[in-house]
Motif scaffolding. Structure first.
Motif: not given
Length: 204
Positions: A138-148, A189-194
């Motif tokens: 199961x792919x998720x690609x981007x999970x989180x972001x950190x800003x400076x 029905x495929x794998x979503x990553x957004x």
């Protein structure tokens, strides 16, 4: 009022017009053609999907806060993790009572988190947490972001799969003033990553 401003901005992205709107007595001029000094990226963004439209803070404002659209882990289902990033733009980095919100394309799942504001100054750099391709998993690609921020940093309330990549460049200019996201649309029905990747723009 803030929701109304966001709707107005979305309509302007489609029409390409310039108008002025007001929030709490502060006048915001919205322009999709706002001049920017540099474009920032990170090397570990995901490669699925396509780049959406660029959305820019109103002229005379910069991003001092952000919120995320995140799908919480769904167990045995198809996880998508980070779905959207919204920037909140202000005239002054120590006055957050009136702001304009901008966003590029957004995925279909999850909820928006509460706004996080820089302790001082504006957003000036970022880092992405991205899960690499899982093959048949199961792919998720981007999970989180950190800003400076100009002073200090802000971590998003995303999910924990994957790894933090390198920092982007640091803004040449006053601060981040816009963004553009890479979104994979629903796959049926495929794998979503957004959300897979993001680029940020800096303005003087």
């Amino acid at each position: 009022m803030h929701g109304f401003i966001s709707v107005m901005f979305s309509l302007l992205v489609i029409s390409g017009l310039q108008v002025s709107v007001e929030s709490a007595g502060i006048r915001f001029q919205r322009s999709i053609d706002r001049h920017y000094r540099m474009e920032m990226s990170v090397p570990n963004g995901g490669g699925w999907g396509s780049w959406g439209h660029r959305d820019m803070c109103p002229i005379g404002t910069w991003a001092a806060g952000f919120s995320l659209r995140v799908e919480d882990p769904v167990g045995e289902g198809d996880d998508t993790a980070l779905n959207g990033i919204r920037l909140h733009c202000v005239h002054s980095s120590n006055s957050y009572h009136s702001y304009a919100s901008v966003q590029s394309d957004v995925g279909s799942w999850g909820r928006w988190t509460e706004i996080k504001w820089c302790p001082s100054g504006f957003l000036i750099g970022f880092q992405l947490r991205v899960e690499p391709s899982q093959g048949n998993g199961d792919d998720t690609a981007a999970n989180n972001i950190l800003f400076k921020c100009t002073q200090g940093s802000l971590a998003g309330e995303g999910t924990n799969w994957g790894f933090w990549g390198d920092w982007s460049q640091t803004c040449e200019g006053r601060g981040i003033c816009g963004l553009r996201t890479r979104i994979e649309g629903p796959q049926g029905r495929g794998d979503d990553t957004a959300l897979n990747d993001v680029r940020m723009f800096c303005c003087d």
